[in-house]
Design a protein around this motif. Structure first.
Motif, PDB file in Angstrom:
ATOM      1  N   LYS A  61       0.832  -1.213   0.000  1.00  0.00           N
ATOM      2  CA  LYS A  61       0.000   0.000   0.000  1.00  0.00           C
ATOM      3  C   LYS A  61       0.867   1.263   0.000  1.00  0.00           C
ATOM      4  N   GLY A  62       1.975   1.217   0.757  1.00  0.00           N
ATOM      5  CA  GLY A  62       2.837   2.387   0.854  1.00  0.00           C
ATOM      6  C   GLY A  62       3.456   2.782  -0.465  1.00  0.00           C
ATOM      7  N   VAL A  63       3.785   1.820  -1.302  1.00  0.00           N
ATOM      8  CA  VAL A  63       4.412   2.108  -2.596  1.00  0.00           C
ATOM      9  C   VAL A  63       3.377   2.321  -3.690  1.00  0.00           C
ATOM     10  N   SER A  64       2.311   1.517  -3.689  1.00  0.00           N
ATOM     11  CA  SER A  64       1.346   1.539  -4.789  1.00  0.00           C
ATOM     12  C   SER A  64       0.226   2.552  -4.596  1.00  0.00           C
ATOM     13  N   GLY A  65      -0.165   2.822  -3.334  1.00  0.00           N
ATOM     14  CA  GLY A  65      -1.298   3.702  -3.085  1.00  0.00           C
ATOM     15  C   GLY A  65      -2.639   3.082  -3.431  1.00  0.00           C
ATOM     16  N   LEU A  66      -2.683   1.765  -3.584  1.00  0.00           N
ATOM     17  CA  LEU A  66      -3.921   1.077  -3.936  1.00  0.00           C
ATOM     18  C   LEU A  66      -4.902   1.078  -2.766  1.00  0.00           C
ATOM     19  N   SER A  67      -6.162   0.811  -3.062  1.00  0.00           N
ATOM     20  CA  SER A  67      -7.170   0.685  -2.016  1.00  0.00           C
ATOM     21  C   SER A  67      -6.903  -0.582  -1.213  1.00  0.00           C
ATOM     22  N   ASP A  68      -7.525  -0.660  -0.026  1.00  0.00           N
ATOM     23  CA  ASP A  68      -7.349  -1.846   0.814  1.00  0.00           C
ATOM     24  C   ASP A  68      -7.775  -3.109   0.082  1.00  0.00           C
ATOM     25  N   PHE A  69      -8.885  -3.028  -0.652  1.00  0.00           N
ATOM     26  CA  PHE A  69      -9.370  -4.201  -1.384  1.00  0.00           C
ATOM     27  C   PHE A  69      -8.357  -4.641  -2.432  1.00  0.00           C
ATOM     28  N   MET A  70      -7.809  -3.703  -3.204  1.00  0.00           N
ATOM     29  CA  MET A  70      -6.848  -4.047  -4.257  1.00  0.00           C
ATOM     30  C   MET A  70      -5.531  -4.539  -3.667  1.00  0.00           C
ATOM     31  N   VAL A  71      -5.144  -4.013  -2.503  1.00  0.00           N
ATOM     32  CA  VAL A  71      -3.945  -4.529  -1.825  1.00  0.00           C
ATOM     33  C   VAL A  71      -4.128  -6.005  -1.515  1.00  0.00           C
ATOM     34  N   GLY A  72      -5.336  -6.357  -1.033  1.00  0.00           N
ATOM     35  CA  GLY A  72      -5.626  -7.761  -0.753  1.00  0.00           C
ATOM     36  C   GLY A  72      -5.539  -8.625  -1.990  1.00  0.00           C
ATOM     37  N   ILE A  73      -6.036  -8.110  -3.119  1.00  0.00           N
ATOM     38  CA  ILE A  73      -5.984  -8.871  -4.373  1.00  0.00           C
ATOM     39  C   ILE A  73      -4.542  -9.026  -4.846  1.00  0.00           C
ATOM     40  N   VAL A  74      -3.796  -7.938  -4.850  1.00  0.00           N
ATOM     41  CA  VAL A  74      -2.412  -7.962  -5.342  1.00  0.00           C
ATOM     42  C   VAL A  74      -1.519  -8.847  -4.482  1.00  0.00           C
ATOM     43  N   SER A  75      -1.763  -8.861  -3.162  1.00  0.00           N
ATOM     44  CA  SER A  75      -0.910  -9.643  -2.261  1.00  0.00           C
ATOM     45  C   SER A  75      -1.064 -11.144  -2.454  1.00  0.00           C
ATOM     46  N   VAL A  76      -2.070 -11.556  -3.220  1.00  0.00           N
ATOM     47  CA  VAL A  76      -2.263 -12.979  -3.517  1.00  0.00           C
ATOM     48  C   VAL A  76      -1.120 -13.519  -4.370  1.00  0.00           C
ATOM     49  N   PHE A  77      -0.586 -12.703  -5.296  1.00  0.00           N
ATOM     50  CA  PHE A  77       0.365 -13.204  -6.285  1.00  0.00           C
ATOM     51  C   PHE A  77       1.662 -13.755  -5.692  1.00  0.00           C
ATOM     52  N   PRO A  78       2.307 -13.076  -4.730  1.00  0.00           N
ATOM     53  CA  PRO A  78       3.506 -13.679  -4.142  1.00  0.00           C
ATOM     54  C   PRO A  78       3.247 -15.050  -3.520  1.00  0.00           C
ATOM     55  N   TYR A  79       2.077 -15.228  -2.891  1.00  0.00           N
ATOM     56  CA  TYR A  79       1.758 -16.519  -2.279  1.00  0.00           C
ATOM     57  C   TYR A  79       1.512 -17.597  -3.325  1.00  0.00           C
ATOM     58  N   LEU A  80       0.859 -17.235  -4.424  1.00  0.00           N
ATOM     59  CA  LEU A  80       0.643 -18.207  -5.503  1.00  0.00           C
ATOM     60  C   LEU A  80       1.975 -18.678  -6.079  1.00  0.00           C
ATOM     61  N   LEU A  81       2.862 -17.728  -6.336  1.00  0.00           N
ATOM     62  CA  LEU A  81       4.173 -18.084  -6.891  1.00  0.00           C
ATOM     63  C   LEU A  81       4.992 -18.882  -5.881  1.00  0.00           C
ATOM     64  N   ALA A  82       4.818 -18.575  -4.597  1.00  0.00           N
ATOM     65  CA  ALA A  82       5.523 -19.333  -3.562  1.00  0.00           C
ATOM     66  C   ALA A  82       5.082 -20.788  -3.564  1.00  0.00           C
ATOM     67  N   ALA A  83       3.783 -21.041  -3.727  1.00  0.00           N
ATOM     68  CA  ALA A  83       3.267 -22.411  -3.752  1.00  0.00           C
ATOM     69  C   ALA A  83       3.859 -23.197  -4.912  1.00  0.00           C
ATOM     70  N   VAL A  84       3.950 -22.555  -6.075  1.00  0.00           N
ATOM     71  CA  VAL A  84       4.529 -23.224  -7.252  1.00  0.00           C
ATOM     72  C   VAL A  84       6.026 -23.433  -7.059  1.00  0.00           C
ATOM     73  N   GLY A  85       6.709 -22.372  -6.611  1.00  0.00           N
ATOM     74  CA  GLY A  85       8.157 -22.440  -6.457  1.00  0.00           C
ATOM     75  C   GLY A  85       8.598 -23.474  -5.448  1.00  0.00           C
ATOM     76  N   MET A  86       7.941 -23.546  -4.300  1.00  0.00           N
ATOM     77  CA  MET A  86       8.365 -24.496  -3.273  1.00  0.00           C
ATOM     78  C   MET A  86       8.150 -25.938  -3.723  1.00  0.00           C
ATOM     79  N   THR A  87       7.136 -26.166  -4.550  1.00  0.00           N
ATOM     80  CA  THR A  87       6.905 -27.516  -5.059  1.00  0.00           C
ATOM     81  C   THR A  87       8.029 -27.943  -5.990  1.00  0.00           C
ATOM     82  N   PHE A  88       8.416 -27.068  -6.904  1.00  0.00           N
ATOM     83  CA  PHE A  88       9.492 -27.408  -7.839  1.00  0.00           C
ATOM     84  C   PHE A  88      10.838 -27.555  -7.120  1.00  0.00           C
TER      85      PHE A  88
END
Length: 428
Positions: free
Chosen positions: A270-297
């Motif tokens: 939020k501090g860098v992007s200035g997005l709304s709270d809802f959009m911060v929640g949506i955007v923060s999903v991506f690191p976790y999704l990539l983490a799930a894929v990465g840790m499996t490989f």
């Protein structure tokens, strides 16, 4: 049936039976651990909690967790996973739901401490349980698949908790109260299911044929015999093992990084992007999704090569690099990329690390040693977020806190290179 065919068949059957179920259990566990962060959006105002009260109450969970972790896992080793995991889940579900009825700081501190006591032993119990079913050569991939639950929890916790908070006023209760009540109930229900579904050992597995049971039992017995030659079998010896304490420090550095950035990730975005709270929640999903894929490989690669140390150290180094990049970037897209590198690196350590940690422990040393490593490591859940918060209060920015986390991770990376890993430990 020849050796490769029966091995593939047994591992596949055991994986299908255990991993999806254990995955669901860990998702629920992780949700009940971190949902207090979402509840705080309403709870702190309703109960007039200061940041200090909330921070202390959140962190007290890890103190209770630390104190009862080792005794809990030793009990599990004595009476069996089925009964003890069921007990853990039912009691933590009750305490988690009871959080809805706290009245002030003292009751908040008490219930969070009791939640830590109740949940203590769940994760190391699961890791120990996996050693009862999976030979060492398959363990990094298996642990990684199981632990993707933490990353998936990060994906679903925001939308689920946010939806429950909208129930504010229903039945005369606040949204945060409904959040605790409804997110605690699944643990109670699944605890009952555990009692009837979970099988303690391969010897009791009616869902394996006699040939399959014989192969798995003999394979695991052979591994135990090899461990007896160079490993540690008694808990008292694990307590005096430099290798165990070295793993404690490494895991502490990993968990400091995990919770240090995880708790603050929405505010950083939020501090860098200035997005709304809802959009911060949506955007923060991506690191976790990539983490799930990465840790499996990473887990699959570690099992395929039989190598543990470099996979762990390399993943920690990737996380540290991501921390530094996050600290210095002010570009929202680049920041999301850097946070994704952090997530992939930190979660990528978990499969090979726990395969390394379980490769030389057996008997009561496995019960207590795994719990010791996890309990010391989880103190990082208190240290990491608190450290970042203190440094931000002093400097006014996240930059220096992230750099400090990177330094701690690099120390863990360096220490990993000194962990003894006997070539025959993961042989098959």
């Amino acid at each position: 049936m020849d050796h490769p065919k029966i091995e593939k068949k047994v591992i596949s059957k055991v994986s299908r039976r255990l991993i999806p179920f254990m995955f669901v259990l860990y998702v629920i566990a992780y949700l009940d651990r971190v949902n207090v962060g979402f509840a705080a959006l309403q709870m702190n105002a309703d109960l007039k909690f200061s940041a200090a009260v909330y921070g202390l109450g959140s962190g007290i969970f890890f103190i209770g967790y630390f104190l009862f972790e080792i005794p809990s896992n030793l009990i599990l080793g004595r009476i069996g996973a089925r009964i003890w995991i069921a007990r853990i889940m039912i009691t933590w579900g009750i305490v988690a739901s009871a959080t809805a009825f706290i009245q002030g700081p003292r009751s908040f501190y008490l219930v969070r401490f009791l939640l830590g006591l109740a949940e203590a032993g769940f994760f190391p119990g699961m890791i120990l349980y996996l050693t009862y079913w999976f030979p060492a050569k398959h363990r990094a991939r298996t642990v990684a698949l199981f632990m993707t639950a933490t990353a998936v929890s990060g994906v679903i916790s925001g939308p689920v908790s946010g939806t429950l908070l909208t129930m504010h006023g229903t039945g005369g209760l606040s949204g945060w109260q409904w959040l605790f009540i409804l997110e605690g109930l699944p643990a109670i229900v699944l605890g009952i299911v555990v009692f009837f579904y979970m099988t303690d050992r391969p010897e009791k597995a009616k869902w394996l044929s006699e040939e399959e049971k014989a192969w798995l039992i003999n394979r695991l017995k052979d591994e135990q015999a090899r461990k007896a030659e160079f490993g540690i079998e008694r808990f008292i010896h694990a307590l005096g093992s430099g290798r165990v304490w070295l793993l404690c420090l490494i895991y502490l550095s990993i968990v400091i990084g995990l919770y240090g950035v995880g708790l603050w990730m929405p505010l950083i975005i939020k501090g860098v992007s200035g997005l709304s709270d809802f959009m911060v929640g949506i955007v923060s999903v991506f690191p976790y999704l990539l983490a799930a894929v990465g840790m499996t490989f990473i887990g699959i690669s570690s099992d395929k090569t039989g190598e543990r140390r470099l996979h762990t150290a390399g993943s920690i180094a990737l996380a540290a690099a991501g921390m530094v990049l996050t600290a210095y970037t002010r570009n929202p897209v680049l920041e999301l990329v850097s946070l994704s590198l952090v997530a992939i690196g930190i979660w990528g350590t978990l499969g090979p690390f726990w395969a390394l940690a379980t490769s030389f422990l057996s008997g009561t040393a496995a019960c207590g040693g795994i719990a010791l490593i996890n309990s010391v490591g989880n103190l990082g859940g208190f240290v990491g977020p608190y450290l970042v918060g203190v440094i931000k209060d002093i400097t006014g920015v996240f930059k220096y806190g992230l750099i400090m986390l990177a330094v701690i991770l690099l120390i863990g990376c360096f220490l990993t290179l000194f962990v003894k890993h006997d070539p025959g430990e993961d042989s098959g």
